[in-house]
Write a protein that holds these residues in place. Structure first.
Motif, short mmCIF file in Angstrom:
data_model
loop_
_atom_site.label_atom_id
_atom_site.label_comp_id
_atom_site.label_asym_id
_atom_site.label_seq_id
_atom_site.Cartn_x
_atom_site.Cartn_y
_atom_site.Cartn_z
N THR A 33 -7.32 17.88 3.43
CA THR A 33 -6.64 18.19 4.69
C THR A 33 -6.26 16.96 5.51
N GLN A 34 -6.92 15.83 5.23
CA GLN A 34 -6.59 14.59 5.93
C GLN A 34 -6.67 13.41 4.97
N MET A 35 -5.83 12.42 5.19
CA MET A 35 -5.76 11.25 4.32
C MET A 35 -5.55 9.99 5.14
N ILE A 36 -6.15 8.90 4.68
CA ILE A 36 -5.99 7.62 5.36
C ILE A 36 -5.21 6.68 4.45
N LEU A 37 -4.09 6.19 4.96
CA LEU A 37 -3.21 5.31 4.19
C LEU A 37 -3.71 3.87 4.31
N THR A 38 -3.87 3.22 3.19
CA THR A 38 -4.40 1.87 3.17
C THR A 38 -3.32 0.84 3.45
N GLY A 39 -3.58 -0.03 4.44
CA GLY A 39 -2.70 -1.15 4.72
C GLY A 39 -3.17 -2.37 3.94
N THR A 40 -2.30 -2.96 3.13
CA THR A 40 -2.71 -4.09 2.30
C THR A 40 -1.95 -5.38 2.60
N VAL A 42 -6.97 3.62 12.18
CA VAL A 42 -8.38 3.90 12.42
C VAL A 42 -9.34 2.85 11.87
N ALA A 43 -8.82 1.80 11.20
CA ALA A 43 -9.72 0.79 10.65
C ALA A 43 -9.00 -0.52 10.41
N VAL A 44 -9.79 -1.59 10.38
CA VAL A 44 -9.31 -2.94 10.03
C VAL A 44 -9.50 -3.12 8.53
N GLY A 45 -8.43 -3.43 7.83
CA GLY A 45 -8.51 -3.63 6.39
C GLY A 45 -7.31 -2.97 5.71
N GLU A 46 -7.19 -3.06 4.50
CA GLU A 46 -8.17 -3.46 3.52
C GLU A 46 -8.33 -4.98 3.53
N CYS A 47 -9.56 -5.43 3.55
CA CYS A 47 -9.80 -6.88 3.59
C CYS A 47 -11.08 -7.20 2.82
N GLY A 48 -11.19 -8.46 2.42
CA GLY A 48 -12.39 -8.87 1.69
C GLY A 48 -12.12 -9.99 0.72
N LEU A 49 -12.81 -9.94 -0.42
CA LEU A 49 -12.68 -10.98 -1.44
C LEU A 49 -12.50 -10.35 -2.81
N ASP A 50 -11.61 -10.93 -3.61
CA ASP A 50 -11.40 -10.48 -4.98
C ASP A 50 -11.35 -11.69 -5.89
N PHE A 51 -12.50 -11.96 -6.54
CA PHE A 51 -12.60 -13.09 -7.47
C PHE A 51 -12.40 -12.63 -8.90
N LEU A 83 -13.43 -2.31 3.57
CA LEU A 83 -13.69 -3.54 2.83
C LEU A 83 -13.38 -3.44 1.34
N HIS A 84 -12.96 -4.59 0.79
CA HIS A 84 -12.70 -4.73 -0.64
C HIS A 84 -13.51 -5.89 -1.18
#
Length: 266
Positions: free
Chosen positions: A33-40, A91-100, A130-131
């Protein structure tokens, strides 16, 4: 009636081009019923918000720069994200993080970009999406300096070890699980992880169009899109969790929906 919330869909991905209305309708019919779209990226975050505004109370979005895109950020990027985060739909900060794992951006740039997101989340007091991939040790080393001030955080698309899951939980993080948990060959260890993680720390997501659950019946896969994941397939993630934990799918739906609403304030 079971209702689900998908905390991570990449609706701006080109695989969904000219198909957004259809995708959302499919999801609603599947009681997602609800979905959050990821900003990259900045551009992707702007586009995610634009789409979210077209479906009030159904779609929400995040604003951030994926570690893959860290090399593309400039001196104005964080300021642009901050403007997006003023919107109630974001509704959130991200997607953010580290990808090695893939290292699409140099690691020093990934770290700088990630730190800027942590500081931004503290400033605007919105949760973190977070990613972390193949970067656990460095990820925690960077994050720990900010922990006392950080708002809530979810490590999305978790595929790490039980020891890593325990560390995240001990630091108050939530874990987001995708269709990866149904891949008994590549991610067999995730059954043990899911059994361990308390239900009140779990959220579910498709990460569509990626991470197609292995337990989706072939008859449900649209012709010409056999490998494309959709938010409509989120119930299959819930089914895997229910099976691993020996509980009902209704319980998984109820609890993960409650967690998500509380976490993101939706």
């Amino acid at each position: 009636m079971k209702n689900y919330i998908d905390i991570g869909i990449n609706l701006t991905n080109r695989q969904f081009h000219n198909d957004i209305e259809h995708i959302i309708q499919n999801a609603l019919e599947a009681t997602v019923t609800q979905m959050i779209l990821t900003g990259t990226s900045v551009k992707g975050s702007e586009e995610a918000l634009r789409i979210a505004k077209e479906y009030p109370t159904v779609l929400y979005s995040t604003a951030g720069i994926h570690p893959h895109d860290a090399k593309s950020r400039d001196n104005q990027s964080i300021g642009k994200l901050k403007k997006l985060l003023v919107n109630k739909e974001v509704v959130a900060v991200g997607e953010c993080g580290l990808d090695f794992d893939r290292d699409f951006s140099p690691r020093d740039q990934q770290e700088k970009c990630y730190k800027e997101h942590l500081e931004l989340a503290i400033e605007v007091q919105k949760p973190l999406f977070l990613h972390e991939r193949a970067a656990f040790t460095r990820f925690m080393a960077v994050t720990k300096d900010y922990l006392p001030q950080l708002p809530k955080a979810v490590v999305h698309c978790f595929t790490g070890t039980l020891a890593e899951a325990k560390t995240y939980l001990n630091n108050g993080f939530y874990l987001g699980f995708t269709g990866a948990i149904s891949d008994t060959k590549r991610f067999a260890h995730l059954e043990e992880v899911v059994k361990y993680v308390p239900l009140d720390k779990i959220m579910i997501e498709t990460d569509a169009p990626f991470m197609l659950p292995k337990n989706v019946p072939k008859a449900n896969l649209v012709k010409y899109h056999e490998r494309r994941n959709e938010p409509a397939f989120l119930p299959y993630v819930a089914q895997s969790i229910a099976s691993f934990k020996g509980i009902t799918v209704e319980t998984v739906a109820l609890e993960t929906t409650k967690n998500t609403k509380d976490f993101f304030g939706i």
